[in-house]
Design an enzyme around this catalytic site. Structure first.
Site, PDB file in Angstrom:
ATOM      1  N   GLU A 153      31.976  93.070  -6.920  1.00  0.00           N
ATOM      2  CA  GLU A 153      31.138  92.695  -5.767  1.00  0.00           C
ATOM      3  C   GLU A 153      30.639  93.880  -4.937  1.00  0.00           C
ATOM      4  O   GLU A 153      30.722  93.869  -3.712  1.00  0.00           O
ATOM      5  CB  GLU A 153      31.895  91.724  -4.862  1.00  0.00           C
ATOM      6  CG  GLU A 153      32.295  90.442  -5.565  1.00  0.00           C
ATOM      7  CD  GLU A 153      33.074  89.477  -4.664  1.00  0.00           C
ATOM      8  OE1 GLU A 153      33.450  89.858  -3.541  1.00  0.00           O
ATOM      9  OE2 GLU A 153      33.297  88.336  -5.092  1.00  0.00           O
ATOM     10  N   ASN A 203      31.885  93.455 -12.271  1.00  0.00           N
ATOM     11  CA  ASN A 203      31.991  92.008 -12.014  1.00  0.00           C
ATOM     12  C   ASN A 203      31.283  91.662 -10.704  1.00  0.00           C
ATOM     13  O   ASN A 203      31.376  92.393  -9.723  1.00  0.00           O
ATOM     14  CB  ASN A 203      33.475  91.647 -11.908  1.00  0.00           C
ATOM     15  CG  ASN A 203      33.743  90.155 -12.011  1.00  0.00           C
ATOM     16  OD1 ASN A 203      33.306  89.502 -12.957  1.00  0.00           O
ATOM     17  ND2 ASN A 203      34.470  89.613 -11.051  1.00  0.00           N
ATOM     18  N   HIS A 239      31.080  80.922  -9.702  1.00  0.00           N
ATOM     19  CA  HIS A 239      31.618  79.916  -8.773  1.00  0.00           C
ATOM     20  C   HIS A 239      30.425  79.047  -8.366  1.00  0.00           C
ATOM     21  O   HIS A 239      29.549  79.497  -7.626  1.00  0.00           O
ATOM     22  CB  HIS A 239      32.213  80.581  -7.531  1.00  0.00           C
ATOM     23  CG  HIS A 239      33.421  81.409  -7.839  1.00  0.00           C
ATOM     24  ND1 HIS A 239      34.620  80.849  -8.216  1.00  0.00           N
ATOM     25  CD2 HIS A 239      33.614  82.740  -7.839  1.00  0.00           C
ATOM     26  CE1 HIS A 239      35.503  81.807  -8.422  1.00  0.00           C
ATOM     27  NE2 HIS A 239      34.915  82.973  -8.207  1.00  0.00           N
ATOM     28  N   GLU A 268      34.890  83.735 -13.688  1.00  0.00           N
ATOM     29  CA  GLU A 268      35.640  82.995 -12.654  1.00  0.00           C
ATOM     30  C   GLU A 268      35.066  81.599 -12.460  1.00  0.00           C
ATOM     31  O   GLU A 268      34.951  81.108 -11.328  1.00  0.00           O
ATOM     32  CB  GLU A 268      35.588  83.753 -11.307  1.00  0.00           C
ATOM     33  CG  GLU A 268      36.035  85.193 -11.401  1.00  0.00           C
ATOM     34  CD  GLU A 268      36.090  85.920 -10.064  1.00  0.00           C
ATOM     35  OE1 GLU A 268      36.001  85.263  -9.003  1.00  0.00           O
ATOM     36  OE2 GLU A 268      36.231  87.148 -10.082  1.00  0.00           O
ATOM     37  N   ASP A 270      34.200  77.966 -11.730  1.00  0.00           N
ATOM     38  CA  ASP A 270      34.651  76.681 -11.210  1.00  0.00           C
ATOM     39  C   ASP A 270      33.431  75.976 -10.641  1.00  0.00           C
ATOM     40  O   ASP A 270      32.421  76.606 -10.345  1.00  0.00           O
ATOM     41  CB  ASP A 270      35.819  76.772 -10.214  1.00  0.00           C
ATOM     42  CG  ASP A 270      35.642  77.796  -9.112  1.00  0.00           C
ATOM     43  OD1 ASP A 270      34.490  78.121  -8.765  1.00  0.00           O
ATOM     44  OD2 ASP A 270      36.661  78.267  -8.566  1.00  0.00           O
TER      45      ASP A 270
HETATM   46  C1  XIL Z   1      40.405  84.560  -4.720  1.00  0.00           C
HETATM   47  C2  XIL Z   1      41.749  83.972  -5.160  1.00  0.00           C
HETATM   48  O1  XIL Z   1      41.479  82.895  -6.020  1.00  0.00           O
HETATM   49  C3  XIL Z   1      42.558  83.499  -3.971  1.00  0.00           C
HETATM   50  O2  XIL Z   1      43.869  83.143  -4.393  1.00  0.00           O
HETATM   51  C4  XIL Z   1      42.627  84.593  -2.904  1.00  0.00           C
HETATM   52  O3  XIL Z   1      43.255  84.077  -1.768  1.00  0.00           O
HETATM   53  C5  XIL Z   1      41.232  85.080  -2.546  1.00  0.00           C
HETATM   54  O4  XIL Z   1      40.588  85.538  -3.717  1.00  0.00           O
HETATM   55  N1  XIL Z   1      35.825  86.334  -6.213  1.00  0.00           N
HETATM   56  C6  XIL Z   1      36.798  87.100  -6.804  1.00  0.00           C
HETATM   57  C7  XIL Z   1      38.215  86.630  -6.804  1.00  0.00           C
HETATM   58  O5  XIL Z   1      36.472  88.116  -7.444  1.00  0.00           O
HETATM   59  O6  XIL Z   1      39.128  87.689  -6.795  1.00  0.00           O
HETATM   60  C8  XIL Z   1      38.490  85.690  -5.672  1.00  0.00           C
HETATM   61  O7  XIL Z   1      39.808  85.175  -5.844  1.00  0.00           O
HETATM   62  C9  XIL Z   1      37.452  84.591  -5.621  1.00  0.00           C
HETATM   63  C10 XIL Z   1      36.076  85.158  -5.417  1.00  0.00           C
END
Ligand code: XIL
Length: 357
Positions: A153, A203, A239, A268, A270
């Protein structure tokens, strides 16, 4: 035996094998075998002692990634000491179950320890701290973690296409703030020195489709490849909010990145849906969610360079979406809170079974 009885027997067998999880055969990892796709998930070490969690994880996935266990606040809690105990548990589990491990993440502006963010360091000191961190963490897992999210990020949300202002870039930064993506390049070179075999990824969030942020990442990756900076892949977090995904744009984006010769991992995924006070979602939303999982998986499978699909957890029992949305959103993953397969699971599996086209 009628075919209906056979289905019942097989389903019962799968139920028993899964310590209560109702997931019919084949598993996701079996369904992915034909395409060679890596099918992964984020993992919380504290949950590995829960039988249903561990058995489902081992049965369904061929890749894991520590959800938080490799972030600075966990792995580097004091300036002079590292704590690998949590991530080691995940790596041991993966070894026992023939799974690959992705590492997440070496350079990020979040989840950093207070000793790092509240002390004042010079750029030289910060560069030394970061180089030592990368060398120590990547070195500890050399040969065990096959791919790293080196930088996470780094591009800004609010000023599209520009680099985010962070401790690593310019607050005070590692000394390369005036040179654009040079500070990112330096991190990739440090990681490569620590494990020349590991695949190194950049990423990012909200860069899944073609947009100003992914344009800026594309320009960086093209430049890195042209100049021999050791970058092997790009991770798109995926996400998904509001049950909306512009799949045509995501496909075009995956295509242009793989054409640069880098791999793409969906890292990641979801798909959050609105939930009521009890955490329950509407059936029609779960159906739409399933369509999105299928469409994204198919978009990845359609490009040979898209080599992994990873979800950010696998059971709605443990997901960051609830706390992150003050419990207004949830049910974002493949299995429900009792480890039962949701429509999303079936959709992802059928995409995997269809393989690459
Ligand atoms: C999130 C985790 O899922 C949580 O457990 C934590 O509290 C906060 O971070 N982008 C990312 C991840 O790259 O590392 C993040 O993970 C979600 C957003």
């Amino acid at each position: 035996m009628t075919s209906r009885t056979l289905v019942l027997v097989l389903t019962t067998a799968a139920f028993c094998a899964g310590f209560g999880a109702v997931v019919p055969e084949p598993s996701l990892r079996e369904a992915a075998r034909g395409s060679g796709m890596l099918i992964g998930t984020a993992v919380r070490p504290a949950q590995l002692s829960e039988a249903a969690y561990a058995s489902t994880l081992a049965r369904e996935f061929n890749m894991v990634e520590p959800e938080d266990a490799l972030k600075w606040e966990v792995v580097h809690p004091e300036r002079a000491s590292f704590d690998f105990s949590q991530a080691d548990q995940i790596v041991d589990f993966a070894t026992r179950h023939d799974m690959k491990v992705r590492g997440h993440t070496l350079v990020w502006h979040r989840q950093n320890p207070k000793w790092l963010t509240e002390e004042k360091y010079t750029s030289d000191e910060l560069a030394e701290i970061l180089a030592q961190h990368i060398k120590t963490v990547v070195g500890h897992y050399r040969g065990k973690i096959f791919a790293w999210d080196v930088v996470n990020e780094a591009f800004d949300e609010l000023r599209p296409g520009t680099l985010r202002s962070t401790i690593w870039r310019d607050q005070p930064g590692i000394g390369l703030a005036a040179n654009g993506t040079s500070y990112i390049e330096r991190c990739f070179r440090w990681a490569h020195d620590a494990d020349p075999q590991a695949l190194l990824f950049y990423n990012e969030a909200e860069a899944e489709g073609v947009n100003p942020k992914s344009d800026a990442i594309y320009a960086m990756v093209r430049d890195f490849r042209q100049r021999g900076v050791p970058i092997d892949g790009v991770g798109f977090q995926m996400h998904i909010a509001n049950l909306h995904a512009d799949v045509a744009s995501i496909s075009a984006n995956i295509k242009r990145f793989t054409a640069l010769g880098v791999q793409v991992h969906i890292t990641e995924m979801d798909v959050a849906v609105p939930v009521d006070a009890d955490g329950n979602a509407r059936p029609e939303d779960l159906q739409r969610q399933a369509d999105i999982y299928r469409e994204i998986a198919s978009a990845c499978l359609a490009q040979r360079g898209c080599t992994a699909i990873e979800t950010w957890g696998f059971t709605d029992k443990y997901s960051w979406i609830g706390p992150h949305s003050k419990k207004t959103q949830g049910a974002a993953l493949l299995l429900d809170r009792e480890y039962r397969a949701k429509p999303a699971y079936e959709a992802l599996r059928s995409a995997m079974e269809s393989g690459r086209r």
